[in-house]
Design a protein around this motif. Structure first.
Motif, PDB file in Angstrom:
ATOM      1  N   ILE A 412      27.928 -45.300  36.450  1.00  0.00           N
ATOM      2  CA  ILE A 412      29.205 -45.725  35.483  1.00  0.00           C
ATOM      3  C   ILE A 412      29.908 -46.758  36.753  1.00  0.00           C
ATOM      4  CG2 ILE A 412      31.244 -45.188  34.469  1.00  0.00           C
ATOM      5  CD1 ILE A 412      30.540 -42.080  34.359  1.00  0.00           C
ATOM      6  N   ARG A 413      29.686 -48.162  36.067  1.00  0.00           N
ATOM      7  CA  ARG A 413      30.100 -49.092  36.751  1.00  0.00           C
ATOM      8  C   ARG A 413      31.734 -49.339  36.063  1.00  0.00           C
ATOM      9  NH1 ARG A 413      27.123 -49.716  41.191  1.00  0.00           N
ATOM     10  NH2 ARG A 413      24.859 -49.732  40.606  1.00  0.00           N
ATOM     11  N   LEU A 414      32.707 -49.553  37.078  1.00  0.00           N
ATOM     12  CA  LEU A 414      34.009 -49.508  36.677  1.00  0.00           C
ATOM     13  C   LEU A 414      34.640 -50.991  37.332  1.00  0.00           C
ATOM     14  CD1 LEU A 414      34.591 -45.860  37.476  1.00  0.00           C
ATOM     15  CD2 LEU A 414      34.666 -46.689  35.275  1.00  0.00           C
ATOM     16  N   ASP A 415      35.996 -50.972  37.007  1.00  0.00           N
ATOM     17  CA  ASP A 415      36.634 -52.129  37.500  1.00  0.00           C
ATOM     18  C   ASP A 415      37.753 -52.024  38.491  1.00  0.00           C
ATOM     19  OD1 ASP A 415      38.528 -50.876  35.953  1.00  0.00           O
ATOM     20  OD2 ASP A 415      39.060 -52.810  34.785  1.00  0.00           O
ATOM     21  N   VAL A 428      33.222 -33.845  30.139  1.00  0.00           N
ATOM     22  CA  VAL A 428      33.863 -34.959  30.101  1.00  0.00           C
ATOM     23  C   VAL A 428      34.593 -35.202  31.237  1.00  0.00           C
ATOM     24  CG1 VAL A 428      35.618 -36.143  28.842  1.00  0.00           C
ATOM     25  CG2 VAL A 428      34.426 -34.624  27.637  1.00  0.00           C
ATOM     26  N   ILE A 429      33.976 -36.617  31.926  1.00  0.00           N
ATOM     27  CA  ILE A 429      34.708 -36.952  33.322  1.00  0.00           C
ATOM     28  C   ILE A 429      35.948 -37.762  33.174  1.00  0.00           C
ATOM     29  CG2 ILE A 429      34.112 -37.829  35.375  1.00  0.00           C
ATOM     30  CD1 ILE A 429      30.964 -37.963  34.479  1.00  0.00           C
ATOM     31  N   ALA A 430      37.008 -37.239  33.630  1.00  0.00           N
ATOM     32  CA  ALA A 430      38.091 -37.994  33.966  1.00  0.00           C
ATOM     33  C   ALA A 430      38.361 -38.682  35.040  1.00  0.00           C
ATOM     34  CB  ALA A 430      39.467 -37.016  33.582  1.00  0.00           C
ATOM     35  N   ILE A 431      38.404 -40.020  34.987  1.00  0.00           N
ATOM     36  CA  ILE A 431      38.470 -40.855  36.410  1.00  0.00           C
ATOM     37  C   ILE A 431      39.631 -41.608  36.603  1.00  0.00           C
ATOM     38  CG2 ILE A 431      37.063 -42.730  37.237  1.00  0.00           C
ATOM     39  CD1 ILE A 431      34.724 -42.033  35.256  1.00  0.00           C
ATOM     40  N   PRO A 432      40.155 -41.351  37.484  1.00  0.00           N
ATOM     41  CA  PRO A 432      41.474 -41.855  37.897  1.00  0.00           C
ATOM     42  C   PRO A 432      41.441 -43.129  38.896  1.00  0.00           C
ATOM     43  CG  PRO A 432      41.272 -40.037  39.439  1.00  0.00           C
ATOM     44  CD  PRO A 432      40.038 -40.115  38.413  1.00  0.00           C
ATOM     45  N   HIS A 433      42.061 -44.253  38.407  1.00  0.00           N
ATOM     46  CA  HIS A 433      41.894 -45.561  39.303  1.00  0.00           C
ATOM     47  C   HIS A 433      43.052 -46.038  40.038  1.00  0.00           C
ATOM     48  CE1 HIS A 433      37.918 -46.199  37.226  1.00  0.00           C
ATOM     49  NE2 HIS A 433      38.565 -45.948  36.061  1.00  0.00           N
ATOM     50  N   ASP A 434      42.714 -46.813  40.938  1.00  0.00           N
ATOM     51  CA  ASP A 434      43.916 -47.295  41.575  1.00  0.00           C
ATOM     52  C   ASP A 434      44.779 -48.523  40.881  1.00  0.00           C
ATOM     53  OD1 ASP A 434      43.157 -46.386  44.085  1.00  0.00           O
ATOM     54  OD2 ASP A 434      42.483 -48.098  45.119  1.00  0.00           O
ATOM     55  N   ASN A 435      44.109 -48.950  39.479  1.00  0.00           N
ATOM     56  CA  ASN A 435      44.795 -49.727  38.748  1.00  0.00           C
ATOM     57  C   ASN A 435      45.539 -49.293  37.819  1.00  0.00           C
ATOM     58  OD1 ASN A 435      43.065 -48.847  37.092  1.00  0.00           O
ATOM     59  ND2 ASN A 435      41.836 -50.766  36.701  1.00  0.00           N
ATOM     60  N   ARG A 436      46.028 -47.822  38.075  1.00  0.00           N
ATOM     61  CA  ARG A 436      46.878 -47.136  37.044  1.00  0.00           C
ATOM     62  C   ARG A 436      46.274 -46.577  35.889  1.00  0.00           C
ATOM     63  NH1 ARG A 436      51.465 -51.590  36.102  1.00  0.00           N
ATOM     64  NH2 ARG A 436      49.370 -52.621  35.942  1.00  0.00           N
ATOM     65  N   ARG A 439      40.003 -43.166  32.591  1.00  0.00           N
ATOM     66  CA  ARG A 439      39.044 -43.276  31.818  1.00  0.00           C
ATOM     67  C   ARG A 439      38.170 -42.175  31.565  1.00  0.00           C
ATOM     68  NH1 ARG A 439      39.609 -48.447  34.375  1.00  0.00           N
ATOM     69  NH2 ARG A 439      39.745 -50.210  32.581  1.00  0.00           N
ATOM     70  N   LEU A 440      37.846 -42.006  30.358  1.00  0.00           N
ATOM     71  CA  LEU A 440      36.956 -40.745  30.185  1.00  0.00           C
ATOM     72  C   LEU A 440      35.580 -40.988  29.698  1.00  0.00           C
ATOM     73  CD1 LEU A 440      39.497 -38.891  27.772  1.00  0.00           C
ATOM     74  CD2 LEU A 440      39.340 -38.717  30.306  1.00  0.00           C
ATOM     75  N   TYR A 441      34.553 -40.612  30.267  1.00  0.00           N
ATOM     76  CA  TYR A 441      33.308 -40.708  30.188  1.00  0.00           C
ATOM     77  C   TYR A 441      32.401 -39.506  29.855  1.00  0.00           C
ATOM     78  CZ  TYR A 441      33.405 -45.528  31.742  1.00  0.00           C
ATOM     79  OH  TYR A 441      33.666 -46.985  31.549  1.00  0.00           O
ATOM     80  N   ASP A 442      31.317 -39.246  29.377  1.00  0.00           N
ATOM     81  CA  ASP A 442      30.394 -38.313  29.476  1.00  0.00           C
ATOM     82  C   ASP A 442      29.465 -38.308  30.630  1.00  0.00           C
ATOM     83  OD1 ASP A 442      28.481 -40.000  28.722  1.00  0.00           O
ATOM     84  OD2 ASP A 442      28.497 -39.486  26.519  1.00  0.00           O
ATOM     85  N   LEU A 443      28.449 -37.152  30.702  1.00  0.00           N
ATOM     86  CA  LEU A 443      27.675 -37.280  31.913  1.00  0.00           C
ATOM     87  C   LEU A 443      26.680 -38.127  31.682  1.00  0.00           C
ATOM     88  CD1 LEU A 443      27.287 -33.383  32.524  1.00  0.00           C
ATOM     89  CD2 LEU A 443      28.589 -35.141  33.744  1.00  0.00           C
TER      90      LEU A 443
END
Length: 501
Positions: A412-415, A428-436, A439-443
């Protein structure tokens, strides 16, 4: 030769009308050949470029800089428009669900309308505009048919510094726990949003927190080089709140920036009940020579694993506090550790861009090294299907098979860099970011949703950690986030297609 790689004259404006000299070099001023000869004779032997050409180059570079500044400003404006469109589409999807609209029909008609509109305008667009439209449509396409609605239902205010970690109770009680840089850990009622218990036993930042699988115990890791096991008994009277049906009103947390006067600030402690405080741990796990950044229970809770900045992970007996084994192998500081929920498997993440899988199922334990990230691996966790999900500062999340470490199953490529992620029971993957953002993704790497964020709700600084509630936990919030803005949030993540959380 230098002038041959210059931008076209049309990009510079007035220079298009200039005459060119021999070899296609543009003339900026009406210098005679004698003047050129004078300039060449007056130059140093190491500098063969005549002053008129040098001035011309400086002028062209100045215009190029202005062009890049304009493009950068347009890019920022486009990003703002995409963010606004995203939030509007998410709000419309929630509103459509409440009104009982047919989401599939609306999504199909909207897709057809957008397709007809874009095809009608394509013949009138220049090549650059068409390219920009295609790139923008790729960004927005994932929000045309949203399958998940996200709504914040509770906030947890009271910490005086950033909240590093959040955990959800496994014992069926509707409580969560947070670990903060203010050297405290707190247990909160999920529905009431009140702090029920505060732990003050650490002398450093509390970096990690985990509930015991079956008992009323909590494991915390700290910057004071230790991990503590302490008792967290929450009574039904503490969970009873007068305003359990109140939801977040969207008010701004201005007092967070000014600093709260202890955990009695904000709404913590409302209802007249005092906050229980605890200072003495049941067990203190020692043995590290640096900051203990993370800790977790092994299956059954009889043992615990800790990860520290001294590049080691320690395995302890939780009943006696004895150090059983020291896991050595990482080249740089550890950043995270996690235990498999049912098997004696441990993963440790490090700043050395790798994470390691330690297998304790056999008397002689083995270790496997996973190499797939280019920067620090910030978090790693197991799924219920024996997969491992890793997040990194290289702005990517990778899904791995435990039995095959050569290449990831999905990337999964992110910003933005990734912090401590979590995987739900429904994968369901919950992904916390530095930019506040969260995001939610599946496997498989398919994007599902992004938690809404505005000036009235959502994190205002980087999101440090997320945690999913068990399916058996009866509470309106099933996803919890913690950030460096000193606040925790409870979210209701609802599947529109399935009609259930």
């Amino acid at each position: 030769q230098i002038v041959h790689i210059m931008p076209q004259e049309g990009l510079v404006g007035k220079s298009s009308g200039k005459k060119r000299g021999p070899g296609g070099l543009p003339r900026v001023r009406s210098h005679t050949d004698a003047e050129f000869q004078y300039y060449r004779g007056d130059q140093d032997h190491d500098n063969l470029l005549p002053p008129p050409f040098r001035l011309r180059l400086h002028d062209l570079f100045h215009h190029i800089e202005k062009e890049f500044e304009a493009l950068y400003a347009q890019n920022l404006a486009l990003q703002d428009k995409v963010e606004n469109l995203t939030e509007r589409l998410e709000r419309e999807s929630v509103a459509g669900e409440r009104q009982g609209l047919n989401d599939d029909t609306d999504a199909a008609s909207t897709k057809g309308a957008l397709k007809n509109k874009s095809s009608g305008q394509s013949s009138q667009k220049v090549k650059a505009a068409n390219k920009l439209r295609v790139q923008t449509s790729k960004i927005v396409s994932s929000f045309k048919t949203p399958s998940v609605s996200c709504r914040v239902v509770r906030d947890y205010v009271g910490h005086r510094d950033g909240v590093w970690d959040v955990a959800v109770s496994h014992g069926g009680q509707p409580v969560i726990a947070t670990a903060s840089a203010d050297q405290t850990a707190c247990v909160w009622g999920i529905d009431g949003g009140r702090c029920l218990l505060q732990y003050n036993g650490h002398s450093g930042s509390v970096n990690s927190i985990k509930f015991h699988p079956t008992q009323d115990l909590i494991l915390t890791a700290s910057g004071d080089h230790t991990a503590h096991i302490w008792q967290a008994v929450i009574t039904p009277d503490q969970l009873r709140v007068q305003s359990s049906e109140d939801e977040v009103d969207g008010s701004d947390h201005e007092d967070e920036e000014d600093g709260l006067s202890g955990l009695g600030g904000g709404r913590v402690g409302d209802g007249g009940a005092g906050i229980a405080s605890l200072r003495t741990p049941l067990k203190e796990l020692q043995g590290h020579n640096g900051v203990v950044i993370a800790a977790d229970w092994l299956p059954g809770g009889d043992q615990a694993i800790t990860a520290a900045w001294d590049r080691t992970a320690n395995l302890y007996d939780t009943h006696t506090g004895e150090l059983l084994s020291q896991l050595i192998g990482h080249d740089q500081e550890l950043t995270h550790c996690c235990s498999h929920p049912t098997q004696r498997l441990i993963v440790t993440a490090s700043k050395d861009t790798t994470f390691r899988l330690w297998d304790f199922r056999d008397p002689i334990h083995s270790v496997s090294v996973f190499q797939g990230h280019t920067e620090s691996v910030t978090s790693v966790c197991f799924t219920r299907e024996d997969k491992v999900v890793s997040g990194s500062d290289d702005r990517s999340v990778k899904v791995w098979d435990v039995k095959n470490m050569r290449s990831p199953l999905a990337t999964i490529r992110l910003d933005s860099p990734v912090n401590r992620l979590a995987v739900s029971a429904s994968n369901v993957i919950a992904i916390p970011h530095d930019n506040r953002h969260v995001r939610l993704y599946d496997l498989s790497g398919q994007r599902l949703a992004r938690l809404p964020r505005s000036n009235r709700q959502g994190h205002r600084r980087m999101v440090c950690s997320v945690a999913w509630a068990d399916d058996s936990l009866i509470a309106r919030a099933n996803l919890f986030t913690a950030g460096f803005d000193r606040v925790g949030y409870g979210w209701s993540i609802h599947s529109i297609k399935e009609g259930k959380d």
